[in-house]
Structure formats: structure tokens, C-alpha cells
Design an enzyme around this catalytic site. Structure first.
Site, short mmCIF file in Angstrom:
data_model
loop_
_atom_site.label_atom_id
_atom_site.label_comp_id
_atom_site.label_asym_id
_atom_site.label_seq_id
_atom_site.Cartn_x
_atom_site.Cartn_y
_atom_site.Cartn_z
N HIS A 250 -13.73 25.87 3.00
CA HIS A 250 -15.37 25.77 2.58
C HIS A 250 -15.98 24.58 3.19
CE1 HIS A 250 -14.43 28.89 -0.29
NE2 HIS A 250 -13.38 28.42 -0.77
N ARG B 202 -1.35 -11.43 -3.92
CA ARG B 202 -2.48 -11.09 -4.79
C ARG B 202 -3.89 -11.39 -4.18
NH1 ARG B 202 -1.17 -11.12 -10.50
NH2 ARG B 202 -3.00 -11.14 -10.84
N CYS C 263 -6.30 -13.09 -6.32
CA CYS C 263 -6.22 -14.27 -6.45
C CYS C 263 -4.85 -14.71 -7.20
CB CYS C 263 -7.35 -15.08 -6.97
SG CYS C 263 -8.79 -14.70 -5.98
N GLU D 89 -1.82 11.26 -3.07
CA GLU D 89 -1.05 9.98 -2.87
C GLU D 89 -0.59 9.92 -1.67
OE1 GLU D 89 -0.80 7.68 -4.69
OE2 GLU D 89 1.06 6.62 -4.02
N TRP E 45 -8.52 -14.09 -2.52
CA TRP E 45 -9.01 -12.71 -2.26
C TRP E 45 -10.59 -12.76 -2.37
CZ3 TRP E 45 -11.71 -8.62 -4.28
CH2 TRP E 45 -11.84 -7.10 -3.66
N GLU F 17 -4.16 3.36 3.63
CA GLU F 17 -4.23 1.94 3.15
C GLU F 17 -3.33 1.06 4.00
OE1 GLU F 17 -1.62 2.00 -0.98
OE2 GLU F 17 -2.95 0.48 -0.79
N LYS G 11 -3.10 -6.96 -4.62
CA LYS G 11 -2.63 -6.54 -5.68
C LYS G 11 -3.20 -6.71 -6.79
CE LYS G 11 1.48 -4.10 -6.16
NZ LYS G 11 1.67 -2.86 -5.92
N LYS H 238 -1.74 6.36 0.66
CA LYS H 238 -0.61 5.51 1.05
C LYS H 238 -0.91 5.30 2.50
CE LYS H 238 0.55 4.23 -1.46
NZ LYS H 238 0.67 3.99 -2.98
N ASN I 101 -9.37 -17.31 -10.97
CA ASN I 101 -9.33 -16.15 -10.55
C ASN I 101 -10.21 -15.23 -11.54
OD1 ASN I 101 -8.44 -13.47 -9.78
ND2 ASN I 101 -6.84 -13.83 -11.26
N GLY I 102 -11.30 -14.31 -10.91
CA GLY I 102 -12.01 -13.65 -11.65
C GLY I 102 -13.53 -13.77 -11.07
#
Ligand code: F6R
Length: 606
Positions: free
Chosen positions: A502, A27, A2, A479, A75, A486, A601, A483, A99-100
Site C-alpha cells: 500500500h 543514565r 541524568c 521491536e 543527558w 537505536e 536510560k 532495537k 535531574n529533571g
């Protein structure tokens, strides 16, 4: 998570808010809204979708000039993505953005409904607005203090009261808020990128303190009303760093910024060819008498920790555990004063990583954080902080923040090796000089863009794919896989190459792409054997290996070679290659590279 902005000053607040929301959009980007004083009253405009849609909506209406307002890019946590759930929320005389997460919102809602106060949205934020309005008696300070006593959870609020035009009040618990005063007026936001246009000097609003913004002052007081002077901070990047600068996407720009970011991060920490953290206020005693090191982080930052583990165990022979912060915080970890807990975080605000550091401190362990954002919560919470100098990272997918984290881990590993008598001074100097070469090595790898753009065509139509490798190559597989998935939405998994047989090898069938990373000399042939196993089951193989490595051409469809180098430094080059693979795959699939669906983010919620 947010984006929040508040402005009161002597120019059109609507423009300041829309501009600020565009800079903060990474964000959260499911809906956006602003509220501002116009004609003596608070007006609100909200929309589902991006800030551009909001800007168009604002432009279609004629409002009186306005000099004070708040804005939000969301968000979603509680309540679906609808206009009514978007911020700002108004209850009576209170209009706010948040935000939260307010964890006890259901209980509060029941109490409010008994008083006849019903929310119109499904959000926890509107409940907070109703709480404040139920208390408001004309005194913003008392209202905020008493209101926050009722709220449980994380919050950063900017609040306007209908009878107090020109004033914005803010308070936070957990969620970040930074503020500045410039010749245009006072600005507050969840992130420095929204302030940089106005000033490079700013302060972090201390938790549980109230900021009051008017057009020519920002006053901060504690909950008892005492004036507080927060520490002023300065950023060493400018507005150009927060713009795309001719690149199609921020991610591509940030990939290209890596050589410089690494130089900026390591150069001030090398004295006489040796790692030196005295300018960070860290002396060598921190690295002595350690029984164990625990590295905590989330996502890409945690993957930087995996590289750190390989390096520290190799160079310093100290046992290292890497823990996912969201697991660590509820796992009852074994910690003592001989344990050094290293938190890695770009934003410095990731809720789980912050909680992990708090637990470590309570248990008496020493804490060190590797953080990119100055003055962030994790940096302030830790005993010691080592700031990386990547500048602002705007693309949701982390690139330059990761490689600067790696560069910090290399310096730490050399230091630990030296202090603990496992590396001689000469050996450390040799390693440091290899590290110094990394930025120029990366300039070469950055020229692979066209080759990788072509190769990534074979990934575009894939539904599933695999990354495999061993040792450091396995950590880079993790990584690379994150990447790629996403930003391309292709299902991808990273496997330690020897582990495939396995179970997972049953998924390797005709034309499944396998990206094999084989740069670590002592295990190359082992990984190549695993590649053969995949190849004989029909996999399309992209092999990333060292120049001069003799590889049977029948073994892979494409080979990407990195220039000859000490293989312990190969992770940097491989990082850029896997970043490019992810980037071009996403571009070929026609996706928004910088703002992948469902993500945002800086994850400030659990
Ligand atoms: C992936 C990515 C995330 C972050 C993670 C931690 O590209 O960016 O996995 O690495 O959310 O964020 P920070 O580093 O801010 O703690």
C-alpha cells in the site's frame, strides 16, 4: 535520565562519586562533574564527555582529603553539551546537581536578573541554584521549602551549602532518588545500582520530603519539619549483576540473562500449574467484569504491550488497546471503572507512562503496572504492581526487561482467559507448562550467536532496512526494528507484511535488506507471499521461521529457524534473534553498543 550521586562519610568522597557515576553513566553520558568539600571549601571539577575523562581530570589535581560531595552525569535538556552547562552548578553559597526540567526557568531568570543575579550557563538547573541562593539565610530547610515553591517541573536535587560541610540535602518531585546508610557513610543516588556496593537495603525518598545526609545519619522530614520514616526496601540481586562479568557489553550479558530472568519472574506466580498473583496482592476480582483493557508504555515496553494485546484478545476475548503513553496522556482517552489500565515500564520512572497511570486513576479506572524497579514511581502510583525480576538492566537498549514483560503478559492473559471462562483449567495448565519451557528453549537460541554474527554482516553497510511480519510476528518486527535502529543507527522500519504493497514497497529496491519474521502458522504462507514480492524487487532477505517449514531456498539469502514449538510462544525465541541481529550489526559498525548516541536510560522528562 541524568545520573545523580551524593556521599558523605568516612572515606574519600571523590572515589565514591567517580565510582558511582560510572555505574550511573547509562543514565546520561554527554558530560560529568563532581563537587566536594576540600580544605573547608567547595571545589568543582567538570568535563564534557565520559566519566573516565572526569576521573582523569580529577586525578591530575591534588586535593585535600574530602569526605562529602555530589556528582552528576548529564543527558542534556536545556543548553548544549559544554563544560559550563555541566553539573554541579554553583550560585553563591549553593552548589547542586539536578535531574529533571524546571519548566518556568525563563520567568524565574527574568526575576533573578532584575535582582542582578545572572546565570553563566544556559541551563534551567543554574536558575534553580540561583533561586535557592537568593533565599538562603543559613537555614537549608526553609531555603529548600521556599525555593521549591517557586519551581515548576520535575526535579531531583542534591544540594550542598558552602557553610555546612559534611551535609547534603535532597528533595525530589517526579525524578527518582534512593538513599541508604552504610558503615562507610550515607549515600543518595538516582538509581540503586550506585548504592548496591554499600547496601542491599535502601529507601526511596518520598516526593516533596527533604533528606539530610550526614556521615552517620540520613534524616527525612516533611516540608513542615516532621520526621518521616520511609519504607525500607531490599534488592535481591548483588553487585555482580551490575557488572559486565566478562562480556564485551552489558547488552550481550543481558541477552544471556534472559532464561534466568524469565524463570525468576514466572516461577513465584505459578501455583499448582495455574497463574497465581496472590503474592503480589492481586486477587481474581481484578480480572472480572472488565469491558476493556488499555496497555500503555513507551518504546520497547509499549512493544511488549503489543504482544500482550494479541495474547489477551486471543485467550480472554477482551478488547485491548495499546497506547503510546506520550500520546495517551494528551488524548482525552475514554476511561471508566470497567477499564483496566496496564502500564509497562522497566524503570518505573518514565514520565509519560507515569502521567498515563495518573490520568487512568483520576478517571476511576483500575491500574496495574508491570515494572522492574522496586519502589519506583509508576509502581507506587498504580493500584497493583507486578514486579518483573530481570535485575538491573544497564545497556540502554532493553533486552531482558522486554522478555520478562512478555512472560508477565502471558501469565496475565492465561489468568484473564480462565477467570472469564474462555480457557478451561486444563487448557491453562497446558499453556503454563509451555511457558515454563521457554527458559530452556532460549538456552538453545542463545547458541545461535555465531550464525547471527555472520548473517548480520549483510546489514552492516545498509542505510535502510525493513522488518516485516504478521500478527505476533509483526509485534516482534516493531521491536526488532527499534532495537536495530537505536544501536546501529541504520534507518529501519517495521511493517505489517500485508501493508507493504500500500505504498512502502516502492522503497524496496536492489539489495535493500528485509528481515521477514514468519513463525505464526495461520499466516506463514501470507507472509511468504509478501517475501516473494520483496524478493522479486531485489531485496536481500533474512527469513526467520520455524524449523521444518519448507521454504524455497531462492526466496532468501539467509534463513534462521527456531526449534519446533507451539507458535504462540515463538515471540521469546524471535526476540533473542532480533536482539542478536541488532547487537552484532552495532558491533560490526564499531559503535558503543551500550551507550548509543543521544539516548539515555530511564526517560524522566517529557
Ligand atoms: C529501547 C528502550 C526504550 C524503553 C522506553 C521505556 O531499547 O529501552 O524504548 O523501552 O524508554 O522505558 P521504561 O520501560 O523504563 O518505561
Amino acid at each position: 535520565m541524568c545520573g545523580i550521586i551524593g556521599f558523605t562519610g568516612n572515606c574519600d568522597a571523590k572515589e565514591v562519586l567517580i565510582y558511582g557515576l560510572k555505574t550511573l553513566e547509562y543514565r546520561g553520558y554527554d558530560s560529568a562533574g563532581i563537587a566536594f568539600f576540600a580544605d573547608g571549601k567547595i571545589k568543582t571539577v567538570k568535563t564534557v564527555g565520559k566519566v573516565d575523562i572526569l576521573a582523569d581530570k580529577v586525578a591530575t589535581e591534588v586535593f585535600d582529603a574530602t569526605e562529602c560531595g555530589i556528582g552528576h552525569t548529564r543527558w542534556a535538556t536545556h543548553g548544549g553539551v559544554t563544560e559550563v552547562n555541566s553539573h554541579p552548578h554553583t550560585a553563591g553559597r549553593v552548589t547542586l546537581i539536578h535531574n529533571g526540567i524546571i519548566e518556568n526557568y525563563q520567568k524565574l531568570q527574568e526575576e533573578l536578573e532584575k535582582q542582578g543575579r545572572k546565570p553563566v550557563s544556559q541551563t534551567d538547573t543554574e536558575i534553580a541554584a540561583l533561586v535557592f541562593d537568593s533565599i538562603y539565610n543559613g537555614d537549608p530547610y526553609e531555603t529548600i521549602r521556599k525555593g521549591c515553591e517557586k519551581l515548576e517541573g520535575a526535579y531531583g536535587f542534591c544540594i550542598m551549602f558552602a557553610d555546612r560541610p559534611g551535609e547534603i540535602y535532597a528533595i525530589r518531585n517526579g525524578s527518582p532518588l534512593v538513599a541508604t546508610l552504610s558503615d562507610k557513610g550515607a549515600v543518595i543516588a538516582s538509581d540503586m545500582v550506585a548504592l548496591i556496593k554499600y547496601s542491599k537495603d535502601y529507601f526511596v525518598l518520598p516526593e516533596h520530603m527533604i533528606a539530610k545526609l550526614t556521615k552517620d545519619a540520613v534524616e527525612v522530614t516533611d516540608l513542615k519539619g516532621n520526621e518521616v520514616k520511609p519504607e525500607m526496601l531490599h534488592v535481591n540481586w548483588d553487585i555482580a549483576a551490575a557488572r559486565k562479568g566478562g562480556y564485551d557489553y552489558f547488552m550481550l550479558k543481558e541477552i544471556h540473562e534472559q532464561p534466568q530472568a524469565i524463570s525468576k519472574t514466572i516461577s513465584p506466580r505459578i501455583k499448582d500449574g495455574m497463574p497465581d498473583f496472590t503474592s503480589d496482592g492481586i486477587d481474581d476480582s481484578l480480572f472480572k467484569d472488565l469491558s476493556r483493557i488499555i496497555i500503555v508504555g513507551c518504546g520497547t515496553a509499549m512493544h511488549a504491550g503489543l504482544v500482550g494485546r494479541e495474547l489477551i484478545e486471543k485467550f480472554a476475548r477482551i478488547q485491548v488497546n495499546v497506547e503510546i503513553a506520550s500520546e495517551f496522556r494528551y488524548a482525552d482517552p475514554i476511561l471508566d471503572e470497567k477499564t483496566l489500565v496496564i502500564a509497562i515500564s522497566q524503570s518505573g520512572e518514565t514520565a509519560d507512562t507515569k502521567a498515563a497511570i495518573e490520568i487512568a486513576k483520576k478517571s476511576g479506572s483500575k491500574t496495574l503496572s508491570i515494572v522492574n524497579v522496586k519502589g519506583s514511581s509508576i509502581a507506587r502510583e498504580s493500584d497493583y504492581v507486578l514486579y518483573t525480576h530481570a535485575g538491573p538492566e544497564i545497556a540502554v537498549a532493553s533486552t531482558k526487561a522486554y522478555t520478562v514483560q512478555l512472560s508477565a503478559m502471558y501469565l496475565l492473559a492465561f489468568k484473564l482467559g480462565y477467570i472469564n471462562g474462555k480457557l478451561s483449567k486444563e487448557a491453562v495448565k497446558g499453556l503454563v507448562s509451555c511457558l515454563r519451557k521457554v527458559p530452556s528453549d532460549l538456552e538453545q537460541i542463545l547458541k545461535y550467536d555465531k550464525q547471527i554474527e555472520t548473517i548480520s554482516n549483510i546489514l552492516t553497510k545498509a542505510e535502510d532496512l525493513f522488518f516485516i511480519g504478521r500478527g505476533l510476528d509483526y509485534t516482534l518486527s516493531c521491536e526488532g526494528s527499534l532495537k536495530l535502529k537505536e544501536i546501529s543507527y541504520i534507518h529501519s522500519e517495521a511493517y505489517a507484511a500485508g501493508e507493504l504493497k500500500h505504498g512502502t514497497i516502492s522503497l524496496i529496491t536492489d539489495n535493500i535488506p528485509v528481515i521477514a519474521i514468519a513463525t505464526q502458522k495461520h499466516v506463514i504462507q501470507k507472509t511468504i507471499s509478501n517475501v516473494k514480492e520483496c524478493r522479486s524487487r531485489g531485496a536481500n532477505v533474512i527469513l526467520i521461521t520455524n524449523e521444518g517449514e519448507s521454504v524455497d531456498p531462492a526466496l532468501c539469502d539467509h534463513q534462521i529457524t527456531i526449534p519446533k514449538m507451539d507458535d504462540r510462544f515463538a515471540p521469546f525465541s524471535v526476540a533473542v534473534i532480533v536482539q542478536y541481529l541488532a547487537y552484532y550489526t552495532s558491533v560490526h559498525r564499531g559503535l558503543n553498543v551500550d551507550q548509543p548516541r543521544n539516548l539515555a536510560k530511564s526517560v524522566t522528562v517529557e
